[in-house]
Motif scaffolding. Structure first.
Motif, mmCIF file in Angstrom:
data_model
loop_
_atom_site.group_PDB
_atom_site.id
_atom_site.type_symbol
_atom_site.label_atom_id
_atom_site.label_comp_id
_atom_site.label_asym_id
_atom_site.label_seq_id
_atom_site.Cartn_x
_atom_site.Cartn_y
_atom_site.Cartn_z
ATOM 1 N N LEU A 1 -41.369 73.203 95.383
ATOM 2 C CA LEU A 1 -41.135 74.425 94.604
ATOM 3 C C LEU A 1 -39.831 75.079 95.025
ATOM 4 N N THR A 2 -39.194 75.721 94.090
ATOM 5 C CA THR A 2 -38.005 76.484 94.465
ATOM 6 C C THR A 2 -38.473 77.757 95.152
ATOM 7 N N GLU A 3 -37.505 78.423 95.740
ATOM 8 C CA GLU A 3 -37.850 79.647 96.468
ATOM 9 C C GLU A 3 -38.472 80.663 95.528
ATOM 10 N N GLU A 4 -37.899 80.754 94.337
ATOM 11 C CA GLU A 4 -38.394 81.711 93.352
ATOM 12 C C GLU A 4 -39.831 81.408 92.959
ATOM 13 N N GLN A 5 -40.070 80.146 92.754
ATOM 14 C CA GLN A 5 -41.423 79.748 92.355
ATOM 15 C C GLN A 5 -42.426 80.048 93.455
ATOM 16 N N GLU A 6 -41.992 79.783 94.705
ATOM 17 C CA GLU A 6 -42.886 80.075 95.830
ATOM 18 C C GLU A 6 -43.267 81.537 95.863
ATOM 19 N N LEU A 7 -42.239 82.373 95.704
ATOM 20 C CA LEU A 7 -42.484 83.818 95.712
ATOM 21 C C LEU A 7 -43.469 84.207 94.617
ATOM 22 N N ALA A 8 -43.244 83.661 93.444
ATOM 23 C CA ALA A 8 -44.102 83.980 92.306
ATOM 24 C C ALA A 8 -45.544 83.570 92.594
ATOM 25 N N LEU A 9 -45.702 82.419 93.243
ATOM 26 C CA LEU A 9 -47.044 81.933 93.542
ATOM 27 C C LEU A 9 -47.753 82.858 94.532
ATOM 28 N N VAL A 10 -47.004 83.228 95.571
ATOM 29 C CA VAL A 10 -47.576 84.143 96.574
ATOM 30 C C VAL A 10 -48.026 85.427 95.908
ATOM 31 N N GLU A 11 -47.178 85.929 95.018
ATOM 32 C CA GLU A 11 -47.509 87.183 94.346
ATOM 33 C C GLU A 11 -48.742 87.020 93.474
ATOM 34 N N ALA A 12 -48.795 85.901 92.774
ATOM 35 C CA ALA A 12 -49.926 85.659 91.880
ATOM 36 C C ALA A 12 -51.220 85.579 92.670
ATOM 37 N N ARG A 13 -51.153 84.876 93.799
ATOM 38 C CA ARG A 13 -52.357 84.780 94.631
ATOM 39 C C ARG A 13 -52.796 86.163 95.117
ATOM 40 N N ALA A 14 -51.821 86.935 95.594
ATOM 41 C CA ALA A 14 -52.141 88.279 96.092
ATOM 42 C C ALA A 14 -52.771 89.104 94.976
ATOM 43 N N HIS A 15 -52.216 88.958 93.788
ATOM 44 C CA HIS A 15 -52.722 89.702 92.655
ATOM 45 C C HIS A 15 -54.172 89.311 92.358
ATOM 46 N N ALA A 16 -54.425 87.989 92.409
ATOM 47 C CA ALA A 16 -55.774 87.504 92.155
ATOM 48 C C ALA A 16 -56.748 88.067 93.187
ATOM 49 N N ILE A 17 -56.288 88.090 94.452
ATOM 50 C CA ILE A 17 -57.160 88.622 95.512
ATOM 51 C C ILE A 17 -57.460 90.094 95.263
ATOM 52 N N GLU A 18 -56.408 90.824 94.895
ATOM 53 C CA GLU A 18 -56.588 92.258 94.613
ATOM 54 C C GLU A 18 -57.621 92.447 93.506
ATOM 55 N N LEU A 19 -57.443 91.683 92.420
ATOM 56 C CA LEU A 19 -58.332 91.842 91.271
ATOM 57 C C LEU A 19 -59.769 91.522 91.641
ATOM 58 N N TYR A 20 -59.911 90.408 92.367
ATOM 59 C CA TYR A 20 -61.254 89.990 92.732
ATOM 60 C C TYR A 20 -61.877 91.004 93.701
ATOM 61 N N SER A 21 -61.038 91.522 94.622
ATOM 62 C CA SER A 21 -61.512 92.533 95.569
ATOM 63 C C SER A 21 -62.019 93.750 94.823
ATOM 64 N N ALA A 22 -61.249 94.162 93.819
ATOM 65 C CA ALA A 22 -61.630 95.349 93.067
ATOM 66 C C ALA A 22 -63.002 95.141 92.432
ATOM 67 N N LYS A 23 -63.218 93.900 91.962
ATOM 68 C CA LYS A 23 -64.507 93.602 91.345
ATOM 69 C C LYS A 23 -65.630 93.693 92.404
ATOM 70 N N LEU A 24 -65.344 93.127 93.596
ATOM 71 C CA LEU A 24 -66.348 93.181 94.664
ATOM 72 C C LEU A 24 -66.650 94.626 95.063
ATOM 73 N N VAL A 25 -65.587 95.433 95.114
ATOM 74 C CA VAL A 25 -65.772 96.840 95.488
ATOM 75 C C VAL A 25 -66.696 97.518 94.500
ATOM 76 N N GLU A 26 -66.524 97.179 93.222
ATOM 77 C CA GLU A 26 -67.361 97.799 92.200
ATOM 78 C C GLU A 26 -68.819 97.408 92.366
ATOM 79 N N GLN A 27 -69.029 96.141 92.759
ATOM 80 C CA GLN A 27 -70.406 95.659 92.896
ATOM 81 C C GLN A 27 -71.104 96.234 94.126
ATOM 82 N N ALA A 28 -70.328 96.516 95.174
ATOM 83 C CA ALA A 28 -70.938 96.953 96.432
ATOM 84 C C ALA A 28 -71.371 98.414 96.344
#
Lengths: 295, 580
Positions: free
Chosen positions: A191-218
């Protein structure tokens, strides 16, 4: 009181900020004391009284802590999961060791062992900096997660502690990572550097979203959790200020010790600073269980 | 006071310092601003406090007069200043009046100014235990005062001197600078307390046990206990308030789970004992003056000494009586009320002992005594009206009325300030080396006494009629007493101007003071006036019974008291009756 017989024609003792006594006999005995013993005892009583004021100074916070905990025990039980018990425990050990070296420094001064005095003072200072360093790690994690005191308490969903039926189940981000299969994820090759960054961000975003869902359930977060962080930051912060003051005092001692100021007859300053340092240690020994080890 | 008299009686080499007074003394031994501002000499530090306190007093007094003038007529008579409404100007003035008078004037008045000067000399010492800490206390005082001035210039303060939350966390005035000023002044007070405590513990001269100390030292000691134990709690409370305001901690904010009444508890845990920081030194001064000017040994020495400590300790358990209307539980209020009454006991013990000291004494009506008698009168009224406020049901009615204002002014001004002026007159010859003019001094004191009563006695009536405190305007039926009160304020001003003029004039044209103008036997009268740089020129006199006034006789030739050596017969008589 031989000093009173010196004529007033001597250099005025208050002309500058310096030592104040102009007597040739013994520079380590201030002119208004009769003996080293009296001087040492006065200093010792003075530092003990000062320590009493320090305890009362902190007592306001301990009192506030007791009142809040009495009124909202659930807040404290819930909130303490945000604190890092591991680093807290390490810091306790670091401070205890520094208390040992401080006491050792006093003993070295009493024995006139200048080499060990300097060495122990240095060790104490190193431990004190170590304590502050670890505290910085903890604080920066809190800043990063948005778990700040009072009205600044805006944690990221991934940093939220989850509780179900009153039972601690973990930090939302960790659970999300696990369930999304993103624990220590590998970076795909090529991956290029840009792509790597984008992937990291996407993963973080997914974690945030999923966390928010877990927070709602708890279970809902108990109200007035921010006050826990108010007292956490206030108590540990004020304690940290005292550590800094201790470091300054110990550098001053170090300078004087290297100069050879301290003798078995004159080591009050080392003793008093060590007493102060033990109090700083003692306050932490109370803070650690009260804040970190709640169950 | 028993056994030491015999041993010291023979060792009475007591120099007669009044004969030759050295040309060099602590005032002229070095010159220049820096030799004062960075001095380690407790006497110079005491004088610097005195000057600073007078400046603060003038400023606080100016605000008081402005307030009283505005209240002469019903309606609003202040102009709007800038964006501030006249009412806001009024609020800021009474706040700064209170804050300046409490933190910058009354609390440091006697301990920091007179105590600093007198305490080490009474102990026969060269200085306090920690001279550099003493200087640091003074510098903190100056820094704290600068914070207050910054508050004044930078937008004022309108919370009242008590800084009650939630108003203090929401008003847009300069709460943080004022609170930090009080915080710093608190540390100044703590360090003075530590210094005095250690000095009294560790630096008493040979022959002076705790129960041979002059009662002034007992009072200073009790004061130091409170300064050391209570002030740190104020410190942390003010720090919490400042941080609450700056970063929104929520400790006292119900919206974030905090509790505003908690602030009141913290605040009064300090500020009620602080009331005794204000009055105990006053009582200490009075105990000296009453004995010396009755030419009689103090009556009930041990009771006066212990009652100081009792007041200091009881003072820690009564703070809830400031909060009867705050919503605290009735059971708590009842207990606080009961303990409050207990403080009346040691205070009354002192009053009765002073009166008994005067009984069959040869009362000398000089200025210090006139102030001391004024003190007893005013403090009596202030103390007795305190009982109305300690009683729960009457307090609910009187709470936040002029009755409270009148009560605490009788205690703080009529008590502490009267004792302060009494002490200033008493030690003025020692401090400055000059005698003041007696007649105007007494007139000034009496005019001030008249003015004070005209000023504050009507406020009891106003409170009884329901006039709330801190109001800039009032209903027409209160007009008469408000006008009487304002007239009293100006009479008090006249009295204080006479006092100031009288004291200042003595500096230039006063007669040279002898070593012992009043015939006191505490150690400061055993050295020249003003004392030399190291307090005692030759050997330090051995400590003896501080109230053994028979050893000094008036000498008309030198216009001073001279020392009468004990005869063999005296010694024999004393040996037969050790506790005379």
């Amino acid at each position: 009181m031989s000093s009173t017989s010196t004529t007033a024609a001597d250099a005025p003792h208050d002309a500058g900020t310096g030592h104040g006594d102009d007597h040739a006999h013994d520079v380590t005995l201030a002119h208004h004391f009769e003996s080293h013993e009296q001087q040492f005892d006065a200093g010792k009583l003075g530092i003990w009284v000062f320590l009493v004021t320090e305890i009362l100074f902190f007592s306001g916070l301990f009192c506030a802590y007791a009142i809040w905990r009495g009124l909202h025990p659930e807040v404290f039980i819930y909130s303490h999961h945000y604190l890092d018990t591991f680093w807290g425990a390490v810091n306790t050990v670091v401070l205890l060791v520094s208390s040992l070296t401080a006491a050792w420094a006093v003993r070295s001064a009493q024995l006139g062992d200048q080499k060990n005095l300097v060495r122990n003072l240095l060790l104490t200072i190193v431990c004190a900096f170590g304590f502050l360093g670890i505290k910085t790690i903890e604080y920066s994690a809190k800043v990063h997660h948005g778990t700040l005191p009072g009205e600044h308490f805006k944690p990221h969903p991934s940093a939220m502690v989850l509780v179900e039926d009153g039972e601690y189940i973990g930090v939302a981000g960790d659970l999300a990572r696990k369930e999304l299969g993103l624990v220590d994820p590998e970076m795909p090759a090529g991956l290029t550097e840009e792509q790597e960054l984008a992937l990291v961000e996407a993963r973080a975003h997914a974690i945030e979203l999923y966390s928010a869902k877990l927070v709602e359930q708890a279970d809902p977060v108990p109200p007035s959790v921010p006050t826990f962080f108010s007292i956490y930051f206030f108590m540990t912060g004020l304690h940290g200020v005292h550590v800094v003051a201790g470091i300054i005092a110990m550098f001053w001692l170090l300078k004087r010790a290297k100069r050879g100021d301290f003798t078995p007859k004159y080591f009050g300053a080392v003793d008093y600073t060590a007493l102060y340092w033990h109090l700083v240690d003692l306050i932490w020994i109370y803070l650690f269980p009260l804040l970190y080890l709640i169950s | 006071m028993s056994s030491t008299t015999q041993t010291t009686g023979t060792a009475t080499t007591a120099v007669a310092p009044q004969q030759s007074s050295p040309s060099e003394n602590y005032l002229n031994c070095s010159k220049g601003f820096l030799s004062w501002f960075f001095t380690l000499d407790h006497k110079r530090i005491g004088i610097m406090y005195l000057c600073a306190i007078f400046v603060s007093f003038a400023l606080g007094g100016f605000f008081a007069l402005a307030l009283r003038t505005e209240l002469f007529f019903p309606g609003m008579d202040f102009p709007a200043i800038g964006s501030r409404s006249p009412e806001a100007v009024y609020n800021q003035m009474f706040t700064l009046h209170g804050a300046i008078m409490v933190f910058l004037v009354i609390i440091p008045s006697i301990p920091a100014a007179l105590g600093n000067f007198v305490l080490p000399i009474m102990l026969g010492q060269v200085d306090v235990a920690f001279p550099r800490l003493n200087l640091f206390s003074f510098h903190l005082y100056v820094i704290g005062a600068i914070f207050f001035v910054a508050t004044l210039l930078g937008g004022g303060l309108d919370t009242g001197w008590t800084f009650y939350t939630p108003y203090s966390t929401s008003t847009d005035t300069m709460v943080i600078t004022a609170v930090m000023g009080a915080f710093i002044l608190g540390f100044s007070s703590i360090f003075t307390g530590i210094n005095f405590m250690v000095t009294i513990h560790k630096m008493r001269p040979p022959g002076m046990g705790f129960f041979n100390m002059p009662l002034f030292l007992w009072g200073m000691y009790a004061t130091a206990v409170i300064q050391v134990l209570a002030t740190p709690v104020l410190g942390i409370t003010l720090l919490m308030l400042a941080i609450e305001r700056s970063v929104g901690l929520g400790i006292f904010d119900p919206a974030l789970g905090g509790d505003p009444v908690l602030f009141q508890h913290f605040f009064w845990f300090y500020s009620h004992p602080a009331v005794y920081i204000m009055i105990l030194p006053g009582m200490a001064v009075i105990s000296e003056i009453i004995s010396v000017f009755s030419r009689k040994h103090i009556f009930g020495y041990k009771f006066i000494a212990i009652s100081s400590i009792a007041i200091a300790l009881f003072g820690f358990f009564v703070w809830g009586h400031h909060m009867f209307t705050s919503g605290q539980s009735t059971a708590m209020s009842t207990i606080f009320s009961a303990i409050t009454f207990s403080v009346a006991v040691p205070s009354a013990i002192k009053m009765f002992n002073w009166m008994t000291t005067m009984y069959k004494g040869e009362i000398v009506l000089k200025a210090p005594m006139v102030w001391a008698l004024g003190f007893m009168w005013l403090f009596g009224i202030g103390g007795l009206t305190g009982l109305f406020l300690g009683t729960m049901n009457t307090d609910v009615y009187y709470h936040d009325t002029y009755f409270v204002v009148a009560h605490f002014h009788y205690v703080m001004v009529g008590g502490t300030l009267w004792a302060f002026f009494g002490g200033i007159y008493y030690w003025w010859p020692k401090i400055t080396g000059k005698m003041y003019d007696e007649k105007p001094a007494i007139i000034g004191s009496l005019v001030a006494l008249l003015g004070f009563n005209v000023l504050f006695f009507p406020q009891f009536f106003l409170g009884n009629m329901g006039m709330p405190r801190r109001y800039a305007d009032y209903l027409p039926e209160f007009t008469l007493w408000h006008q009487v009160s304002t007239i009293g304020a100006y009479i008090l001003l006249v009295g204080l101007v006479i006092v100031a003029w009288n004291l200042l004039k003595s500096l230039t044209s006063g007669r040279k003071a002898p070593a012992n103008p009043w015939g006191g036997n505490t150690l400061e009268w055993h050295t020249s006036s003003p004392p030399p740089h190291y307090n005692f020129e030759n050997s330090i006199p051995t400590a003896d019974d501080p109230y053994d006034l028979d050893r000094w006789a008036w000498d008309p030739e030198t216009q001073s008291y001279v020392h009468v050596p004990l005869t063999e017969a005296d010694l024999a008589a004393r040996a037969a009756h050790p506790a005379h």
